[in-house]
Design an enzyme around this catalytic site. Structure first.
Site, short mmCIF file in Angstrom:
data_model
loop_
_atom_site.label_atom_id
_atom_site.label_comp_id
_atom_site.label_asym_id
_atom_site.label_seq_id
_atom_site.Cartn_x
_atom_site.Cartn_y
_atom_site.Cartn_z
N LYS A 163 -3.52 1.26 10.69
CA LYS A 163 -4.12 2.15 9.84
C LYS A 163 -3.63 3.64 10.01
O LYS A 163 -3.78 4.17 11.02
CB LYS A 163 -5.84 2.06 9.84
CG LYS A 163 -6.28 0.64 9.47
CD LYS A 163 -6.17 0.53 8.17
CE LYS A 163 -6.80 -0.82 7.83
NZ LYS A 163 -6.44 -1.47 6.29
N ASP A 189 -0.52 0.89 7.20
CA ASP A 189 -1.37 0.83 5.89
C ASP A 189 -2.17 2.07 5.68
O ASP A 189 -3.06 2.40 6.71
CB ASP A 189 -2.39 -0.37 6.31
CG ASP A 189 -3.45 -0.48 4.75
OD1 ASP A 189 -3.31 0.08 3.65
OD2 ASP A 189 -4.12 -1.38 4.86
N ASN A 191 -4.07 2.97 3.00
CA ASN A 191 -5.27 2.71 2.11
C ASN A 191 -5.33 3.92 0.84
O ASN A 191 -6.40 4.28 0.76
CB ASN A 191 -6.58 2.71 3.05
CG ASN A 191 -6.74 1.26 3.80
OD1 ASN A 191 -6.34 1.33 5.17
ND2 ASN A 191 -6.95 0.23 3.04
N GLU A 213 2.23 -0.11 3.44
CA GLU A 213 1.06 -0.71 2.58
C GLU A 213 0.37 0.55 1.96
O GLU A 213 -0.14 1.32 2.59
CB GLU A 213 0.33 -1.35 3.41
CG GLU A 213 -0.83 -2.39 2.60
CD GLU A 213 -1.54 -3.26 3.76
OE1 GLU A 213 -1.05 -3.43 4.69
OE2 GLU A 213 -2.71 -3.39 3.35
N ASP A 238 -1.65 -3.60 -1.93
CA ASP A 238 -2.96 -4.44 -1.41
C ASP A 238 -4.07 -4.31 -2.55
O ASP A 238 -4.17 -5.10 -3.47
CB ASP A 238 -3.56 -3.80 -0.09
CG ASP A 238 -4.72 -4.52 0.33
OD1 ASP A 238 -5.28 -5.40 -0.26
OD2 ASP A 238 -5.33 -4.05 1.33
N LYS A 262 -4.50 -11.45 -0.28
CA LYS A 262 -6.04 -11.47 0.22
C LYS A 262 -6.84 -12.61 -0.75
O LYS A 262 -7.07 -12.25 -1.85
CB LYS A 262 -6.98 -10.34 0.39
CG LYS A 262 -6.46 -9.54 1.44
CD LYS A 262 -7.03 -8.33 1.59
CE LYS A 262 -6.67 -7.33 2.55
NZ LYS A 262 -7.40 -5.93 2.74
#
Ligand code: MG
Length: 365
Positions: A163, A189, A191, A213, A238, A262
């Protein structure tokens, strides 16, 4: 099979391995389970919605309400013992894919248990075991990131997904790359925490990441397309990949070069199988992302992680996120995690842990 009752079970759980991202920190999770009861077999599924709407608009309380007042009542309108037929009744509800996925999977789980068939076999999975990947939290100090990486690698992680956030990305990942060597699979990632013009994104390009990501905000597909043209590192999406159509559009725009799948975010395991098959046709690599699931959700994710086109290790933290866990955490043995081959998902919750649960019991036609 005829479903007789559906219970919504909420179990307060504490994370043994917490996770901090660019947008939130998770130490606790109220785990929402859907329990389908039929004469032939019971079915269980975990709703992966989080306590706050910081990853997706969905969150646990909203999912529980949508299940109770909107999805379960629609399920009774059709042949409830058939997960494939259930979809057409649930599809009149817009959004709430995680709630929908949990209801559909609980019915499918009961159906497959009644037929003595595993979810993995039903989906067409070919791998008998998978190498697990770990998600490492956002850290302010590089030393803390390296220490967490050492823990995850010692537990058996075959790839690390880190992250990141602005000012805690390039320097952290460069140090981690130097620490683990050139061969290890590394992902980052963000986010959605970066601005498109941030030069730190260009610096990340030198780390040799499998993919970067969600660097930009979920809705910014054009920004991701420009970034994909600018960087050598493949861009993975994502948050915005909420349906097969959303994935096709993102790939067509050049915004998505790797798919994080997911199953619950695309509305369920049946939709996830369709996404897998479409990614084969499009030639887009995919991997299975995690949502801090207990052993119930991990077992179901393993079934899709064993599909033939899933070539990157899934999120399946080899440290185990919960101790005790609601069901077998399926930790690696000899570097791999066995794909459940028992009936249904292969997981049922521990009865002792369910004693502390809040249960909305017996939703009936
Ligand atoms: Mg992500």
């Amino acid at each position: 099979m005829r479903v007789e009752a559906i219970d919504l079970v909420t179990v307060p759980m504490h994370l043994a391995v917490p996770l901090r991202t660019a947008r939130a920190r998770r130490d606790e999770r109220d785990v929402l389970l859907v329990h389908v009861r039929a004469a032939e077999a019971d079915g269980w599924a975990e709703c992966v919605a989080e306590p706050e709407p910081t990853y997706a608009p969905e969150f646990t309380e909203a999912a529980r309400l949508v299940l109770r007042d909107h999805l379960v009542p629609r399920a009774w309108a059709g042949p409830t013992g058939d997960a494939l037929a259930l979809g057409s009744h649930l599809d009149t509800v817009r959004g709430h894919p995680m709630a929908r996925a949990a209801l559909e999977l609980a019915v499918l789980d009961a159906q497959l248990r009644a037929a003595d068939r595993s979810l993995a076999a039903w989906l067409g999975a070919t791998a008998r075991s998978v190498a697990p990947g770990a998600a490492l939290g956002l850290h302010d100090a590089v030393e803390d990131l390296l220490a967490e990486a050492d823990q995850a690698l010692a537990a058996g992680a075959a790839r690390l997904r880190v992250k990141v956030a602005p000012q805690r990305a390039a320097g952290h990942l460069e140090a981690l790359r130097a620490h683990v060597g050139p061969g290890l699979l590394l992902q980052a990632d963000a986010n959605g925490s970066f601005a498109e013009d941030d030069p730190e994104l260009d610096r990340l390009d030198g780390v040799g990441l499998v993919c970067l990501e969600q660097p930009l905000a979920p809705a910014d597909l054009l920004g991701h397309a420009r970034l994909a043209a600018r960087l050598d590192t493949p861009i993975c999406l994502d948050e915005p990949l909420t349906s097969l159509e959303a994935i096709e559009a993102a790939v067509a725009l050049g915004a998505c070069e790797v798919v994080c799948l997911k199953p619950a975010r695309v509305g369920g395991w049946i939709a996830a199988r369709a996404v897998h098959d479409r990614c084969v046709e499009l030639g887009v690599p995919l991997w299975i992302g995690g949502m801090l699931e207990t052993g119930i959700g991990r077992a179901a994710n393993l079934a899709v992680a064993a599909l033939p086109h899933v070539t990157l290790p899934p999120d399946l933290d080899p440290r185990g996120r919960f101790r005790p866990d609601l069901a077998d955490s399926r930790l690696p043995v000899g570097g791999v995690v066995a794909v459940p081959d028992g009936p249904g998902t292969g997981a049922v919750p521990d009865e002792v842990l369910l004693e502390g649960a809040d249960v909305v019991r017996g939703l009936r036609p």
